[in-house]
Design an enzyme around this catalytic site. Sequence first.
Site: not given
Ligand code: NDP
Ligand code: 2IT
Length: 450
Positions: A125, A165
């Site tokens: 990561k 992420d």
């Molecule tokens: P994004 O940046 O697209 O979205 C994150 C969302 O969560 C936004 O709505 C953001 O609000 C909110 N958010 C983030 N941090 C905070 C915080 N500290 N307090 C309140 N709201 C918060 O990220 P993702 O959707 O990609 O990721 C969301 C989760 O999913 C994370 O835990 C990530 O590790 C996990 N994940 C992501 C993957 C991927 O492929 N993208 C794969 C697997 C897991 P705002 O926009 O207002 O900041």
């Molecule tokens: O938390 C996760 O699994 C991710 N942010 C996606 C990682 C990836 O390599 O697609």
Amino acid sequence: MEYIEQVLKSVKSSNPNETEFYQAVEEVLSSINQYLEINDKYQKNSIVERLVEPERQVIFRVPWLDDLGNVQVNRGFRIEFSSSLGPFKGGLRFHPSVNQSVVKFLGFEQVLKNALTGLPLGGGKGGADFNPKDKSDHEIMRFCQSYMTELFRHIGANTDVPAGDIGVGAREIGYLFGQYKRITNQFSGVLTGKPESLNGSSLRTEATGYGVAYFLSAMLDAKGDSLTGKRCLVSGAGNVALYLMKKLDEYDAVILSCSDSKGTLYSKNGLDVKLVMHLKSERGAELRDYLNEHKDAEFTPVNQYPSDGHQVWRYEADIVLPCATQNEITKDDAKALVENRCLTVCEGANMPTTPEAMKIFKEHNVYLGPSKAANAGGVATSQFEMAQNASMQKWQSEQVDEKLQQVMKSIFNTISVTAKQYSNEHDLVLGANIAGFERVADAMLKQGVV
Ligand code: NDP
Ligand code: 2IT
């Protein structure tokens, strides 16, 4: 068990103040305890001690020029945690809260998650304490270029393959890719989540959210139930939350909420998902603007949240889907959910449940799909992107979707079979931790002391 206690003590003293990392390690080690007792080969070969120590950690300066010509400096990270099963693989997070503990917990979870997919992927990561939200497009491009100017020497299609992420989507991956190509003179599959025009896979953007829905559907199916008509509380309104909501809508579930860093949107009649997606894709629009079109909805700003938790978990519902960030379900949130008879949780975000909340869920037999299984659809589709890039092919979205559904079903089956073997089939946390550990640990044993 003494062995686990000793390892935990040593992890704590050698990684001081890394609370998130310690939390992730403690959760995993306490649930594989019994398994380690039965299989003493792991202790004899110090597998756990090796597993909790990243293979390589890179921390670097990221200097860049803002639009006013001022020099800004951020800290970049790439934690190459384990290459036992394949190249290091995992996302990059750009968020002001990023630090070594956060990146290490994410890397550690990624190792086991990637193992559960059954695909040839190690775990890692990275990220930076950079806040992309208040930056112009040019600033983001310059930041990404500076970040890659150091990162490029550590990564490669067979070495380490970053992706997105929080705060990193197709735009950032595109800029990172451009700089990598310029420095190395290689158009390769060194990053995933690329825009489709740069050899990205179709459905990578949607994959994590869709995958959570497929996993949840398998969870319910195992209990003879389905998503139709289920009232769902979703947190977050980013990549994972939005595509999860879209798929839940297709399954005829009712999405009651979503949230972001400004507040929580709720409608007891169900949200109009298309409108939420539209608002989040429009520059300058906010979740609160939803009320302009739907007067029956409620928006609670963060400063009016309960002092011990989050408004989004204080409503009655059937299913809870945290999709924002780590530790977003507190002890009191969990108490409120259990009091409201909300007894199914499926984690889209990584480690969204605090240990105190996890304890309450356990005491009340909450059916919980852990993040390392439920959100693995994103990284699995990243592996599909690597496979397409390596063979110079482009798969149709139907093919990717089909494979994604298969992977999510297979992860569910693997962990519920393992859970049944060591506890009961609905203890998916235990099943995921043991099944993930077993695959990585056995690969480590076969490779000798490396
Ligand atoms: P994004 O940046 O697209 O979205 C994150 C969302 O969560 C936004 O709505 C953001 O609000 C909110 N958010 C983030 N941090 C905070 C915080 N500290 N307090 C309140 N709201 C918060 O990220 P993702 O959707 O990609 O990721 C969301 C989760 O999913 C994370 O835990 C990530 O590790 C996990 N994940 C992501 C993957 C991927 O492929 N993208 C794969 C697997 C897991 P705002 O926009 O207002 O900041
Ligand atoms: O938390 C996760 O699994 C991710 N942010 C996606 C990682 C990836 O390599 O697609």
